[in-house]
Write an enzyme that holds these catalytic residues in place. Structure first.
Site, PDB file in Angstrom:
ATOM      1  N   GLY A 273       0.811  -1.214   0.000  1.00 17.38           N
ATOM      2  CA  GLY A 273       0.000   0.000   0.000  1.00 17.38           C
ATOM      3  C   GLY A 273       0.841   1.259   0.000  1.00 17.38           C
ATOM      4  N   SER A 297      -2.300  -8.651  -1.690  1.00 12.66           N
ATOM      5  CA  SER A 297      -2.262  -8.419  -3.136  1.00 12.66           C
ATOM      6  C   SER A 297      -0.958  -8.947  -3.718  1.00 12.66           C
ATOM      7  CB  SER A 297      -2.402  -6.923  -3.439  1.00 12.66           C
ATOM      8  OG  SER A 297      -2.085  -6.664  -4.796  1.00 12.66           O
ATOM      9  N   LYS A 391      -9.830   9.594  11.242  1.00 15.75           N
ATOM     10  CA  LYS A 391     -11.243   9.207  11.211  1.00 15.75           C
ATOM     11  C   LYS A 391     -11.630   8.344  12.410  1.00 15.75           C
ATOM     12  CE  LYS A 391     -12.438   9.770   6.421  1.00 15.75           C
ATOM     13  NZ  LYS A 391     -11.399  10.768   6.214  1.00 15.75           N
ATOM     14  N   ASN A 462      -4.933  12.500   6.056  1.00 13.11           N
ATOM     15  CA  ASN A 462      -4.809  12.008   4.690  1.00 13.11           C
ATOM     16  C   ASN A 462      -3.378  12.149   4.181  1.00 13.11           C
ATOM     17  OD1 ASN A 462      -7.881  11.779   3.789  1.00 13.11           O
ATOM     18  ND2 ASN A 462      -7.633  13.612   5.029  1.00 13.11           N
ATOM     19  N   LEU A 464      -0.999  12.573   0.696  1.00 10.10           N
ATOM     20  CA  LEU A 464      -1.108  13.036  -0.686  1.00 10.10           C
ATOM     21  C   LEU A 464      -0.720  11.953  -1.670  1.00 10.10           C
ATOM     22  CD1 LEU A 464       0.509  16.546  -0.251  1.00 10.10           C
ATOM     23  CD2 LEU A 464      -1.889  16.087  -0.741  1.00 10.10           C
ATOM     24  N   GLU A 558     -19.645  10.717   5.932  1.00 13.29           N
ATOM     25  CA  GLU A 558     -18.606  11.729   5.816  1.00 13.29           C
ATOM     26  C   GLU A 558     -18.858  12.894   6.769  1.00 13.29           C
ATOM     27  OE1 GLU A 558     -16.567  11.771   1.441  1.00 13.29           O
ATOM     28  OE2 GLU A 558     -18.437  12.885   1.688  1.00 13.29           O
TER      29      GLU A 558
END
Length: 660
Positions: A273, A297, A391, A462, A464, A558
């Site tokens: 990731g 993955s 979050k 978050n 970028l 959200e």
């Protein structure tokens, strides 16, 4: 040249009438002068320089070589009878030799500079913003590489003491505010922002000024991305959104980080990731004994494994395809590799998707965390670091609630280990038992090491450019001609670059003593609408004219803005200015273990209708904060969207990605 210099010095000293007593010495002393001069210049590496690229450094080295030779020759003359010449001859000889040795060499340099200047006039006309170290290095780089076809017409800088002065032969023409006039006057075709240490505000201001011109805009990356702090011509690139969010470089205690990584076995979950792969890159630089790359993955593991083998030749890597939801597999991996340090970055992160797939969110983010943490502790890990998200603060969506629950799982693991240490017994993790103790007993019998693990979580916003984040989505929409879709004009988010976030994760792991939830300093929140405007402008387009921005409405789960700390948490400073620890109420191990056990039981039931999913979500919220706030109707609405029924809100790009 040495023979010429000593002979000419004698002629000059005696106006051409050299006494025979001195002239007769020449056959004897010339070889000595030659040997001493060659040895002196060799000592200062004068014969290893490429003189077409000679700078002041080479000139100083040559001068030092000449001076050393003169001192040696004069000392021989004063202490022996080998050389018997007037003292003034040594001074004249030194000047003549310096000229004879230096002139041909620098002639090559001057000829090249003249040719370059002539050819450069026909190259692209460039204005450099910033007359500091970076601007100076960039001027020299373009001077040394005429094949790039760049003619630097001047520089600009807001330091008034530099205006009208020259830097490497290039004049400082004015201040930043003068850029539009300078571009017109000198026919500038490209502007390069050479201010790698400047903050985001300065870069934004400079870009706004440059947009008043038709010149192409380029920049140098921030100082943290420059190799050894040196500027190269190839470092010049397009302006990116990261430049508009630039912050002060992160200062890390490399000694502390190296202390727990160098020579150790390290496991990274979610290694393919965005955050996981950068963790692997930075960990690899600390030369661990073994780096285990775990991800479900196959493609992601293949890519990061191939990249690291090229980037870190000789590094010991173990690529592992595995799903953290499989408890036995996690135990098998930890038993095989016995990691000293575990970075747990694997997680489901997309808010809208997790709203309609709450069972998968819980299975992966909560039970998966439990599985990895228990296996790490059982097999003697020294540190367990979970990557969390903002979050998880007062969560209003399933993804955030699962990450908050994962934080509680990690804290409960630490509390259980602390209790076990106090009672002199092995700790039981906050999961649904260990099959009546069989797993714990079997682990001990196989040589597992109970206790002693430091469990911490690192919470931030978050990042970028991560996969599925808002910025790649906006860029894709711009490439397609628009419109760019934003949920709400007032929606804000905290942003960090991926390398910055990972640097602070590594530092937090060094600081952690066990049980902490660390919060990274994420700066000021950024309006998503502003990001959209900036990206459109960076593409050379005009918002509202070339590309429309459409507001589609806030999606279920959200928030308009993210919070940093939960109710009841307080912020405590740490030894690092950008890392804070959060203090809250003491974790009740039983209160965490019970809902985790119930999650496991309910997810074992493969028949999950809407009612059961709603009950599962209610249990999740009740476990996090004691109140079931997610009504069954919301899950049903989400399920309708997932199955292709008409959505109640317009689709829009996924919100900026969380750590993965």
């Amino acid at each position: 040249m040495a023979a010429f210099a000593v002979s000419a010095a004698l002629h000059l000293r005696f106006d051409g009438n050299v006494p025979s007593i001195y002239w007769s010495q020449l056959p004897t002393i010339i070889p000595l002068f030659v040997v001493v001069r060659i040895a002196s210049l060799w000592a200062f590496r004068a014969y290893t320089s490429l003189w077409r690229y000679a700078t002041l450094r080479e000139a100083l080295a040559g001068g030092a070589g000449v001076a050393l030779g003169s001192v040696l020759l004069f000392t021989l003359a004063m202490t022996t009878s080998v050389i018997r010449l007037p003292r003034s001859v040594f001074a004249i000889e030194a000047l003549l030799f310096a000229f004879a040795a230096g002139a041909p060499r620098f002639a090559v340099r001057w000829r090249r500079a003249w040719i370059q200047k002539a050819s450069g006039q026909r190259g692209k006309r460039v204005l450099i913003v910033g007359a500091g170290d970076a601007g100076s290095m960039l001027v020299r780089e373009f001077e040394r590489q005429p094949h790039l076809g760049v003619h630097v017409v001047g520089l600009v800088d807001d330091d008034v003491t530099k205006i009208n002065r020259e830097l490497g032969g290039v004049r400082v023409l004015g201040r930043r505010r003068d850029i539009p006039d300078i571009v017109k006057r000198y026919g500038v075709e490209r502007i390069i922002i050479a201010m790698p240490s400047a903050g985001a505000d300065v870069i934004r201001e400079t870009m706004a000024i440059c947009r008043q011109t038709d010149a192409e805009l380029k920049t140098l990356p921030p100082v943290g991305e420059l190799v050894a702090g040196q500027v190269r011509a190839q470092d010049v690139r397009d302006v990116r959104i990261e430049d508009l969010l630039r912050r002060e470089p992160v200062a890390t205690d490399l000694t502390a980080i190296s202390g727990y990584l160098r020579g150790k076995r390290v496991l990274v979950t979610g290694a393919g990731g965005s955050i996981g792969s950068e963790l692997c890159r930075q960990v690899c630089a600390f030369e661990p004994e073994l780096l285990v790359l775990l991800d479900h993955s196959e493609n992601a593991v293949f890519e990061i494994d191939a990249e690291l083998r090229e980037r870190c030749p000789g590094a010991a890597l173990a690529p592992v395809i595995a799903d953290i939801r499989h408890r036995a597999k996690m135990d098998q991996v930890c038993r095989r590799y016995r990691p000293h340090v575990v970075f747990h970055a694997a997680a489901h992160k997309h808010v809208p998707l997790m709203e309609v797939n709450p069972d998968e969110a819980i299975a992966n983010n909560v039970l998966g965390t439990r599985n990895v943490a228990e296996a790490a502790a059982r097999w003697g890990a020294e540190r367990f670091v979970m990557v969390s998200t903002d979050k998880a603060v007062n969560p209003g969506n399933v993804m955030g609630a699962t990450k908050r629950m994962a934080e509680l799982v990690v804290q409960a693991m630490q509390a259980a280990h602390n209790d076990a240490a106090a009672n002199g017994a092995a700790a039981e993790g906050p999961g649904p038992g260990r099959e009546n103790g069989a797993a714990a007993d079997g682990a001990a019998a196989d040589g597992a090491v109970p206790g002693g693990t430091r469990f911490v979580s690192v919470r931030f916003g978050n990042v970028l450019g991560s996969r599925g984040s808002v910025i790649p989505m906006f860029q894709r929409q711009i490439e397609q001609g628009g419109p760019v879709t934003v949920t709400h004009p007032d929606m804000t988010r905290y942003f960090m670059t991926i390398p910055e976030a990972v640097q602070l994760i590594l530092q937090a792991a060094a600081i952690g003593r066990g049980g902490e939830v660390f919060l990274l300093d994420m700066g000021e929140p950024v309006r998503i609408a502003d990001l959209a405007h900036d990206l459109i402008r960076l593409s050379g387009l005009v918002p509202g004219k070339d590309i429309e921005i459409v507001y589609t409405g806030v999606r279920p789960g959200e928030k308009l803005f993210e919070e940093l700390i939960n109710d009841g948490e307080t912020v405590i400073k740490t030894s690092h200015e950008k890392i804070m620890a959060l203090a809250g109420r003491e974790v009740d191990v039983a209160a965490v273990r019970d809902p985790v056990r119930r999650f496991g039981e309910r997810l074992a039931d493969e028949e999950r209708d809407e009612r059961k999913l709603a009950q599962l979500v209610d249990l999740l919220y009740a476990a996090v904060d004691g109140r079931p706030v997610h009504p069954p109707a919301a899950v049903a609405a989400g399920a309708a969207v997932a199955t292709g029924a008409a959505p109640t809100r317009s689709p829009e790009p996924a919100e900026a990605a969380k750590p993965s």
